[in-house]
Design an enzyme around this catalytic site. Sequence first.
Site, short mmCIF file in Angstrom:
data_model
loop_
_atom_site.label_atom_id
_atom_site.label_comp_id
_atom_site.label_asym_id
_atom_site.label_seq_id
_atom_site.Cartn_x
_atom_site.Cartn_y
_atom_site.Cartn_z
N GLY A 105 41.62 35.96 40.85
CA GLY A 105 40.70 35.26 41.74
C GLY A 105 41.33 34.03 42.37
O GLY A 105 40.95 33.62 43.47
N GLU A 128 44.88 41.62 37.42
CA GLU A 128 43.64 42.21 36.90
C GLU A 128 43.86 43.55 36.21
O GLU A 128 43.17 43.89 35.26
CB GLU A 128 42.62 42.40 38.04
#
Length: 692
Positions: A105, A128
């Site tokens: 993010g 991720e």
Amino acid sequence: MSQINPVTDLTLDGDVAVITLNSPPVNALSAAVRKGLFEAFKQADADGAAKAIVLVCEGRTFIAGADITEFGSAMADPQLADVQEVIEGASKPVIAAIHGTALGGGLEVALCAHYRVAVPSARLGLPEVNLGLLPGAGGTQRLPRVVGVENALSMMTSGRHVPAKEAASLGLVDELVEEGKLREQAIAFARKVVAEGRPLAKIRDQNEKLDAAKGKPEIFETFRKANARKFRGFLAPEYNIRCVEAAVNQPFEEGLATERKLFNELMSGPQSAAQRYAFFAERQAQKIPDVADDTPVIPVNKVGIIGAGTMGGGIAMNFANVGIPVVLIEVKQEALDRGLATIRKNYERTASRGGITADQVEERCGLITGALEMEALADVDLVIEAVFERMDIKKDIFTRLDAICKPGAILATNTSGLDIDEIAAVTKRPESVIGLHFFSPANVMKLLEIVRADHTSKEVIATSMKLAKKIGKVAVLVGVCPGFVGNRILGQRQREAQKLVMEGAMPWDIDRVLYDFGFPMGPFAMSDLAGLDIGWVKERSKGESIRDVLCEMDRRGQKTGAGYYDYDEARNAKPSPVTEQVIKDFIVKTGANPREVTDEEILERCIYPMINEGAKILEEGKAIRPSDIDVVWQNGYGWPVYRGGPMWYGDHVGLPKVLAKMQEFQAKMGDQFKPSPLLEKLVAEGKSFKDL
Ligand code: CAA
């Protein structure tokens, strides 16, 4: 300066608004961070005195990603997408100023800025996939627009942290700035953007790199094929690939919707839950309840290793890799020369694949010197003994080390299962003695079992844990017991695998079930790889086991072209009719009664006793917590990360089911399956390992 909230400041530096985030330890995108950013960007955008906006972070890093601790529950507003919208939609240039790591993010926030500057030591990535996820905040749609499809696929499916210099060459970073001068040079860059009237570069509108991949589905198929082995069993890599396909084939907003849908599927599935658990388990393992974080550590500037065989040589490389000099001790010059030559060969192989430079090969080899006398260890700070697994030899070595080594030096053994208290007892300094159990090949395998003996001091434990991190190992502290944690649990699986063969399952049936479960290979393929003759003595062999018979036939594994399996020139394994006959004859000879063994039974017989043994280990206090056992199995024995580890898996199968099976096996086959009292207690109380 105005404080937007406890973690966000907004200041005006001349005509540049500077938003500073400070949310230790890693500026993760928690609710407070999202709120602070959202409001700061709105204010900065509305401020007529500001012509550009710089986002910079305090502490060790730029934003290292979403706050993983918030996963699994509903997120408070504003959502990350709201924050990204105010950044990307700002009416003036936004510059992300990156140091440390911009991950997940964090990078997705930076990709909404119009420009990115970074210091050379920064690293950028979308990791991720390692949490069983995909970048769910537009990263899958924006990254390929910047770096192109192939680079995006590689970054997203490996989770690699790309160094800033490489990121700049990929177009991900617009300008590299000087180390230590990030803030001021980011502001200067912002002024330059304004002065030159550069556009508000929105990545979402940049399609050239995607157009290049349009109508070429083979790009994705080739990528899938090339990585099939690496991705086997994991869902997340495939989902990441599908998102990049969507970036190519769908308009931006539709691509975002595809990303969201696939992200939600992964997030709610069992694989990501297990992989997120693994992330925290690894970090939790570093915390030792009775060894405080500030426990003094012993400086380790020089290491001695006894034994220049495969193990000793591999261990030595770990230290040379981080610049710590090593003295390797051997009894004979010939063995020492062989050991040093193998180390050089290993480094040269890495260099030939581009892993290190030729200079680094010389540098590292130069750090490893050899000696034939243990007296050369007089000035080392740590000795690791890596000789045969014989108690008498080890005792002799430690007696001599006690006389030779300086006071305070750490005396470690790499034993894989011998009693370290017995070894420590021959010294006058048992507080300095510890087990450092590396896994083969020691320069590659990530796990390090650190074995605490009765008298090991806290300083020695703290030093060993920190040193492990420095050399890139995942350390787990365990107690002294035969086989420690990893091999003790492995023993259960090995025993059952051997027994199942005598009951009618073929080695390849057992290997297939465990391979399909997610292990890189089954126990018999593993034996063939390692060599069936490890510990086998020809003169004493009397055909008393299937292994004996195979070795007597010179079927000693891959190296002889045959073992449990037959091998072709390229070492491809095929089930062997010869082995099958050997097994059948052996069963007749021993009077056993073969039967049909189902895949389900193979799995339960191999795995449930491991879970039960893990419970015994916890009961005896030989592992601190269930997740430590899982960390051992993920990093040392190829347990598939997406299945958490034996203890996590036990919880997810359900401990009542595991207990019932152990009771059933015990009734049929005896006390090897006796359930651990801890397992019985947890089931009686309706609890699982995670409640401990
Ligand atoms: N969320 C919450 N906590 C985090 C975190 C995160 N993203 N990243 C690190 N932490 C915590 C760690 O648990 C640890 O806490 P404790 O000290 O209490 O154990 C602390 O921060 C320091 O972490 P490390 O010990 O790992 O420190 P390090 O310096 O060795 O490494 C790091 C720093 C490279 C940032 C490493 O922590 C890391 O890789 N973090 C995860 C990064 C990541 O995966 N980001 C993506 C998140 S998912 C996402 O962003 C989804 C999305 O698309 C929105």
